[in-house]
Design an enzyme around this catalytic site. Structure first.
Site, PDB file in Angstrom:
ATOM      1  N   ASP A  97       0.845  -1.203   0.000  1.00  0.00           N
ATOM      2  CA  ASP A  97       0.000   0.000   0.000  1.00  0.00           C
ATOM      3  C   ASP A  97       0.879   1.251   0.000  1.00  0.00           C
ATOM      4  OD1 ASP A  97      -2.652   1.446   0.556  1.00  0.00           O
ATOM      5  OD2 ASP A  97      -1.435   2.058   2.271  1.00  0.00           O
TER       6      ASP A  97
ATOM      7  N   GLU B 178      -1.282  -5.264  -4.338  1.00  0.00           N
ATOM      8  CA  GLU B 178      -0.464  -4.505  -3.399  1.00  0.00           C
ATOM      9  C   GLU B 178       0.590  -5.405  -2.749  1.00  0.00           C
ATOM     10  OE1 GLU B 178      -3.114  -0.781  -1.768  1.00  0.00           O
ATOM     11  OE2 GLU B 178      -3.351  -2.724  -0.754  1.00  0.00           O
TER      12      GLU B 178
END
Length: 247
Positions: free
Chosen positions: A53, A124
Site C-alpha cells: 500500500d 499490493e
C-alpha cells in the site's frame, strides 16, 4: 520454500509484469504475496499488502510529480486517490491475471463479491514483495510507471478526476450552501453482484440522478456522476438518468 513448479509459475508472472525471469526476486515472498488468508490463516499476504500500500502510493506520487511538476498538490491528491483505489488496483490485478496465481480456498473460491478486494490486496502484496526483495523500487517502477502514467492521463481528462461525489458537493455548497443527499436502496431480486445497490441523489427536493453499483459507495458515486455532469455545461447529458458504478 517454493516448489520448482510454483517458482516456474511465479516466473511467468514476473515476465508478464515486464521483468526479466532472472530478476532478483525473493520467490518465497512473492509466493506469500499470492496466498489468501482462506488458504493459510497464519502465512498469507496481509503483511505484504500493508507494505505494498505504501509502495504504490509512493510510486504514484513520484510519477505524478515527475510528469506534472507544475500541477497543484490538490490535483496530485485527487489523481493519486484514483490510481491507488481498490477499483484501479483490482483492474490491474485482473489485467495481469493474478487470479491464476492466487491461492484461495473454501468459500473464497466462489465469492464473486470479494473478488475485487482480493485482487486489489494481492496486487499490493506483490508490490510489497518486489520492494522487499531488493529494499528498493527497482523491481517496481521499471514496469509500473508506464501503467500509472497511462491511467493518470485519463483521470486528468475527466472533469471531476473520477471523484464525482466530491465535485458535486463542492458545486452544491458553492451554489446553495448545502450538501447533496444520497438515498441508497438494496436492489431487490437482483443476483447480479454489480447491481446490488441503487442510489438516488437529491438537493433538497430536487432529484438529480440515479446510480447503480455493487456497493453503496459505488452506487453513490455513479449517482453523483449523473448529477455532476447534468449541472455542468462541460458535458452535455440528460438532466437525470441512471449510471452504473463499480467499486
Amino acid at each position: 520454500m517454493t516448489t520448482e513448479k510454483r517458482q516456474k509459475e511465479l516466473k511467468s508472472l514476473i515476465e508478464k509484469l515486464g521483468l526479466p525471469a532472472n530478476s532478483p526476486v525473493d520467490w518465497g515472498l512473492l509466493d506469500l504475496a499470492l496466498t489468501h488468508s482462506s488458504a493459510d490463516r497464519k502465512q498469507n499476504y496481509e503483511q505484504l499488502e500493508f507494505v505494498g500500500d505504501a509502495v504504490v502510493r509512493l510510486a504514484a506520487s513520484e510519477v505524478l510529480l515527475e510528469t506534472y511538476p507544475n500541477a497543484p498538490v490538490g490535483e496530485f491528491t485527487a489523481i493519486r486517490s484514483v490510481l491507488v483505489s481498490d477499483r484501479s488496483l483490482a483492474a490491474l490485478g485482473d489485467n495481469y491475471g493474478l487470479d491464476r496465481y492466487l491461492k484461495v480456498a473454501g468459500g473464497a473460491v466462489t465469492d464473486r463479491n470479494g473478488r475485487q478486494s482480493r485482487l486489489a490486496d494481492a496486487f499490493e502484496a506483490v508490490l510489497g514483495a518486489l520492494y522487499l526483495s531488493t529494499h528498493s523500487m527497482d523491481l517496481v517502477r521499471s514496469w509500473l510507471d508506464s501503467v500509472l502514467l497511462s491511467h493518470a492521463k485519463k483521470v486528468r481528462q475527466d472533469p471531476a478526476f473520477y471523484n464525482y461525489k466530491d465535485a458535486l458537493q463542492e458545486w452544491s455548497q458553492g451554489q446553495y450552501k448545502i450538501r447533496p443527499e444520497y438515498r441508497v436502496y438494496e436492489t431487490e431480486n437482483n443476483h447480479n453482484p454489480t447491481e446490488r445497490f441503487t442510489a438516488e441523489v437529491w438537493l433538497r427536493d430536487r432529484y438529480l440522478g440515479t446510480g447503480i453499483g455493487q456497493s453503496k459507495k459505488a452506487a453513490e458515486q455513479a449517482a453523483a456522476k449523473v448529477a455532476y455532469l447534468s449541472v455542468n455545461s462541460q458535458v452535455k447529458t440528460p438532466t437525470s438518468g441512471v449510471v452504473m458504478g463499480n467499486g
